[in-house]
Design an enzyme around this catalytic site. Structure first.
Site, mmCIF file in Angstrom:
data_model
loop_
_atom_site.group_PDB
_atom_site.id
_atom_site.type_symbol
_atom_site.label_atom_id
_atom_site.label_comp_id
_atom_site.label_asym_id
_atom_site.label_seq_id
_atom_site.Cartn_x
_atom_site.Cartn_y
_atom_site.Cartn_z
ATOM 1 C CB SER A 192 -0.867 0.031 1.264
ATOM 2 O OG SER A 192 -1.486 1.300 1.403
ATOM 3 C CE1 TYR A 224 -4.085 -1.869 5.197
ATOM 4 C CE2 TYR A 224 -3.013 0.137 4.431
ATOM 5 C CZ TYR A 224 -3.739 -1.013 4.171
ATOM 6 O OH TYR A 224 -4.103 -1.304 2.875
ATOM 7 C CE LYS A 252 -1.528 -3.681 3.226
ATOM 8 N NZ LYS A 252 -1.802 -4.925 2.488
HETATM 9 P P1 NAP Z 1 -11.696 -5.660 1.212
HETATM 10 O O1 NAP Z 1 -12.631 -5.270 0.135
HETATM 11 O O2 NAP Z 1 -11.999 -5.300 2.612
HETATM 12 O O3 NAP Z 1 -11.499 -7.250 1.105
HETATM 13 C C1 NAP Z 1 -10.660 -7.911 2.011
HETATM 14 C C2 NAP Z 1 -10.547 -9.372 1.651
HETATM 15 O O4 NAP Z 1 -9.678 -9.986 2.617
HETATM 16 C C3 NAP Z 1 -11.880 -10.104 1.721
HETATM 17 O O5 NAP Z 1 -11.936 -11.070 0.700
HETATM 18 C C4 NAP Z 1 -11.807 -10.786 3.093
HETATM 19 O O6 NAP Z 1 -12.528 -12.005 3.170
HETATM 20 C C5 NAP Z 1 -10.334 -11.124 3.150
HETATM 21 N N1 NAP Z 1 -9.898 -11.398 4.519
HETATM 22 C C6 NAP Z 1 -10.083 -10.644 5.634
HETATM 23 N N2 NAP Z 1 -9.528 -11.252 6.702
HETATM 24 C C7 NAP Z 1 -8.981 -12.420 6.245
HETATM 25 C C8 NAP Z 1 -8.281 -13.485 6.858
HETATM 26 N N3 NAP Z 1 -7.970 -13.468 8.150
HETATM 27 N N4 NAP Z 1 -7.891 -14.518 6.067
HETATM 28 C C9 NAP Z 1 -8.188 -14.553 4.742
HETATM 29 N N5 NAP Z 1 -8.844 -13.562 4.123
HETATM 30 C C10 NAP Z 1 -9.235 -12.513 4.855
HETATM 31 O O7 NAP Z 1 -10.220 -5.116 0.938
HETATM 32 P P2 NAP Z 1 -9.538 -4.528 -0.393
HETATM 33 O O8 NAP Z 1 -9.707 -3.081 -0.382
HETATM 34 O O9 NAP Z 1 -9.920 -5.331 -1.573
HETATM 35 O O10 NAP Z 1 -7.995 -4.802 -0.034
HETATM 36 C C11 NAP Z 1 -7.263 -5.906 -0.541
HETATM 37 C C12 NAP Z 1 -5.806 -5.682 -0.256
HETATM 38 O O11 NAP Z 1 -5.375 -4.475 -0.863
HETATM 39 C C13 NAP Z 1 -5.474 -5.548 1.237
HETATM 40 O O12 NAP Z 1 -4.235 -6.145 1.509
HETATM 41 C C14 NAP Z 1 -5.387 -4.051 1.418
HETATM 42 O O13 NAP Z 1 -4.583 -3.703 2.508
HETATM 43 C C15 NAP Z 1 -4.767 -3.646 0.102
HETATM 44 N N6 NAP Z 1 -4.973 -2.257 -0.246
HETATM 45 C C16 NAP Z 1 -6.227 -1.763 -0.447
HETATM 46 C C17 NAP Z 1 -6.381 -0.424 -0.774
HETATM 47 C C18 NAP Z 1 -7.721 0.188 -1.039
HETATM 48 O O14 NAP Z 1 -7.774 1.411 -1.250
HETATM 49 N N7 NAP Z 1 -8.807 -0.550 -1.065
HETATM 50 C C19 NAP Z 1 -5.256 0.393 -0.865
HETATM 51 C C20 NAP Z 1 -4.005 -0.130 -0.642
HETATM 52 C C21 NAP Z 1 -3.866 -1.456 -0.340
HETATM 53 P P3 NAP Z 1 -14.016 -12.028 3.801
HETATM 54 O O15 NAP Z 1 -14.851 -11.391 2.729
HETATM 55 O O16 NAP Z 1 -14.319 -13.449 4.013
HETATM 56 O O17 NAP Z 1 -13.922 -11.199 5.046
#
Ligand code: NAP
Length: 254
Positions: A150, A163, A167
């Site tokens: 991130s 966080y 990261k």
């Molecule tokens: P999200 O929509 O909240 O989805 C999170 C995913 O992680 C869901 O599929 C969830 O499964 C799964 N998860 C949560 N706890 C878990 C566990 N203990 N074991 C296995 N799976 C688990 O998040 P996102 O925004 O797509 O983010 C995905 C990645 O990108 C993350 O690493 C996040 O830090 C990174 N990221 C996101 C952003 C952003 O702006 N969105 C920016 C930078 C980095 P369930 O549905 O079963 O809970």
């Protein structure tokens, strides 16, 4: 979704594990890899219906996928996850460490549980999955590990001490493991998204944030998935390892 015609599928015959693939970025990555012909293990923690829907979408398009529940911050569950994939498909070519959570609050209010939960999944989970899968990749003498980091790990973000530490840790981990595994045909890279429209960011969007994004908009999960797909493809990214690729609308310019 529609699978590419077989001759254009760059990941045909390959097996991918995508953690946290029930929604958001992970879902988009699972679909993008499936379009290229990969068989995809769709991992999730609790959203079984959403994970089943991702699998159903891939299967309806003529691809192969299975949903696998596992809390990837737990060693035994990670081992079970990889052994189920090996049982069904006999190999793992691509690992996308995507599962992540936030527990945002300012440092002085941050409880040890908030710190620990984020470190356990966002950093230790990456270690556990990479360790389990690299054993398999070492025997295959090939593999692609792609870690979702991130911009918070590069530039910091108030309210995200846990966080951003996790990261930043993922970025250091990526570089070290890339060096350790390079002689065995395994590449390890990180993708650092900025603000992407998912459940994770739905409560933090604001006009204030847009001021820090040169392209003036939030990103879409498919835009992150495009970079992951590029790094997973055999010929295209064969000579790239230990790198961090920003998909952030220009937030971080090195
Ligand atoms: P999200 O929509 O909240 O989805 C999170 C995913 O992680 C869901 O599929 C969830 O499964 C799964 N998860 C949560 N706890 C878990 C566990 N203990 N074991 C296995 N799976 C688990 O998040 P996102 O925004 O797509 O983010 C995905 C990645 O990108 C993350 O690493 C996040 O830090 C990174 N990221 C996101 C952003 C952003 O702006 N969105 C920016 C930078 C980095 P369930 O549905 O079963 O809970």
């Amino acid at each position: 979704m529609e699978l590419l015609p077989e001759t254009f599928q760059r990941l045909r015959g390959q097996v991918a594990v995508v953690t946290g693939a029930s929604r958001g970025i992970g879902r988009a990555v699972a679909l993008a890899l499936a379009i290229e012909g990969a068989k995809v293990a769709v991992n999730y923690a609790s959203s079984s219906a959403a994970a089943d829907a991702v699998v159903a979408e891939i299967v309806a398009a003529g691809g192969e996928a299975m949903a696998l529940a596992a809390d990837v911050s737990k060693t035994d569950q990670v081992d079970l996850l990889t052994s189920k994939v090996m049982e069904k498909w006999g190999r793992i070519d691509i690992l996308v460490n995507n599962a992540g959570i936030t527990r945002d609050t300012l440092l002085l209010r941050m409880k040890l549980e908030d710190w620990q939960a984020v470190i356990d999944l966002n950093l230790t989970g990456v270690f556990l999955c990479a360790k389990a899968v690299s054993k398999i990749m070492l025997k295959q003498r090939r593999g692609r590990i792609i870690n979702i980091a991130s911009v918070a790990g590069q530039m910091g973000n108030p309210g995200q001490a846990n966080y951003s530490a996790a990261k930043a840790g993922v970025i250091g981990f990526t570089k070290t493991v890339a060096k350790e595994l390079s002689s065995r045909g395994i590449t390890v890279n990180a993708v650092a998204p900025g603000f992407i429209t998912t459940d994770m960011t739905k409560d933090v969007k604001s006009d204030e944030i847009l001021k820090y994004i040169p392209l003036g908009r939030y990103g879409e999960p498919e835009e992150v998935a495009g970079m992951v797909k590029f790094l997973a493809a055999d010929a295209a990214a064969a000579y790239i390892t230990g790198q961090v690729f920003n998909v952030d609308g220009g937030m971080v310019m090195a």
